[in-house]
Scaffold this motif. Structure first.
Motif, short mmCIF file in Angstrom:
data_model
loop_
_atom_site.label_atom_id
_atom_site.label_comp_id
_atom_site.label_asym_id
_atom_site.label_seq_id
_atom_site.Cartn_x
_atom_site.Cartn_y
_atom_site.Cartn_z
N ASN A 37 0.83 -1.20 0.00
CA ASN A 37 0.00 0.00 0.00
C ASN A 37 0.87 1.25 0.00
OD1 ASN A 37 -2.62 1.39 0.38
ND2 ASN A 37 -1.72 1.98 2.34
N GLY A 39 0.88 4.20 1.33
CA GLY A 39 0.33 5.08 2.35
C GLY A 39 1.23 5.19 3.55
N HIS A 98 -5.62 10.09 -4.59
CA HIS A 98 -4.69 9.36 -3.72
C HIS A 98 -4.88 7.85 -3.84
CE1 HIS A 98 -2.28 8.39 -0.17
NE2 HIS A 98 -3.26 7.55 0.15
N ASP A 99 -6.12 7.42 -3.83
CA ASP A 99 -6.42 5.98 -3.87
C ASP A 99 -6.21 5.37 -5.25
OD1 ASP A 99 -7.14 6.35 -1.26
OD2 ASP A 99 -9.22 5.72 -1.49
N TYR A 100 -6.53 6.16 -6.28
CA TYR A 100 -6.52 5.62 -7.65
C TYR A 100 -5.77 6.55 -8.61
CZ TYR A 100 -10.20 2.76 -5.57
OH TYR A 100 -10.91 1.93 -4.76
N LYS A 110 -4.92 4.13 0.78
CA LYS A 110 -6.28 3.86 1.26
C LYS A 110 -7.03 5.13 1.66
CE LYS A 110 -5.15 -0.82 2.79
NZ LYS A 110 -5.05 -1.76 3.94
N GLY A 111 -6.36 6.28 1.57
CA GLY A 111 -7.05 7.55 1.73
C GLY A 111 -7.27 8.04 3.14
N ALA A 189 -13.59 3.63 1.89
CA ALA A 189 -12.57 3.33 2.89
C ALA A 189 -12.74 1.91 3.44
CB ALA A 189 -12.64 4.35 4.03
N LYS A 192 -11.56 -0.51 0.79
CA LYS A 192 -10.10 -0.54 0.72
C LYS A 192 -9.50 -1.29 1.92
CE LYS A 192 -7.75 1.80 -1.81
NZ LYS A 192 -7.04 1.53 -3.07
#
Length: 219
Positions: A37, A39, A98-100, A110-111, A189, A192
């Motif tokens: 991920n 993040g 951010h996610d995509y 995952k935002g 969320a 994800k």
């Protein structure tokens, strides 16, 4: 039209993939290590606490900047009663970016950190509950995922309550749009985090410690 413009602006800000860029500066693609991920949590585990905090700050900031840009663009006049609604659309775009991120094959984070930016920027009334839910659960359990999921559930509930109390001073239709956006972001969320939820239920979710060694092996 204003709504689409706000989503587009937010998406452009969201494309600044802090974890990916930080990883590349250190010679790795963060998506190939740890959980895969891009993040804050995965960066913290792979590259350490300092890296995690830098990524956290970057991902929070991009959502705040997206909201600030939209508010400046549509300040005053006919858009006055859409102030908070347009900010929500900007945040939606930032979290989607951010996610995509399209340039990374739509494989981002995952935002959650970006959502922290939304909570900080949308209205001060949302900050205390977000802080209590995340840090309260994290300090008790050391599960970042649990804290993140609780924050989103709390945000959605608080959004509806605050909206019905007319905190945003806007027409009913605009308030409903805000509820829908908040519900969509919450659902995204949880989607994800579907693997995290499975591990939480089975008791196999990994714990995270800020001041203990978290680094994953990179070989």
């Amino acid at each position: 039209m204003e709504r689409l413009v706000c989503v587009a602006i937010g998406y452009l800000f969201g494309l600044f993939q802090t974890a990916y860029i930080y990883g590349k500066l250190h010679g790795i693609d963060i998506r190939n290590y740890g959980s895969g991920n891009a993040g804050t949590t995965n960066t913290l585990r792979v590259l350490g606490t300092k890296a995690g905090l830098i990524v956290l700050a970057g991902d929070i900031l991009k959502c705040i900047l997206a909201i600030a840009a939209v508010r400046l663009l549509f300040a005053g006049g006919v858009h006055e009663d859409m102030y908070y609604l347009l900010a929500m659309y900007a945040a939606l775009g930032a979290i989607l970016g951010h996610d995509y991120p399209f340039y990374l094959g739509f494989k981002g984070g995952k935002g959650i950190a970006a959502t922290a930016g939304l909570i900080l920027a949308i209205h001060p009334a949302f900050i205390p509950m977000g802080v209590i839910l995340f840090f309260g659960s994290f300090l008790l359990t050391h599960y970042v995922s649990l804290g993140s999921l609780l924050v989103y559930a709390g945000f959605l509930i608080e959004m509806v309550i605050m909206g019905q109390m007319d905190l945003f001073s806007m027409p009913v239709g605009h308030r409903i749009e805000m509820y829908v956006i908040a519900a969509f972001l919450t659902a995204m969320a949880y989607w994800k985090h579907r693997e995290n939820i499975k591990r939480l239920l089975s008791g196999t979710e990994r714990k995270t410690y800020l001041f203990k060694k978290n680094k994953e092996a990179m070989n």
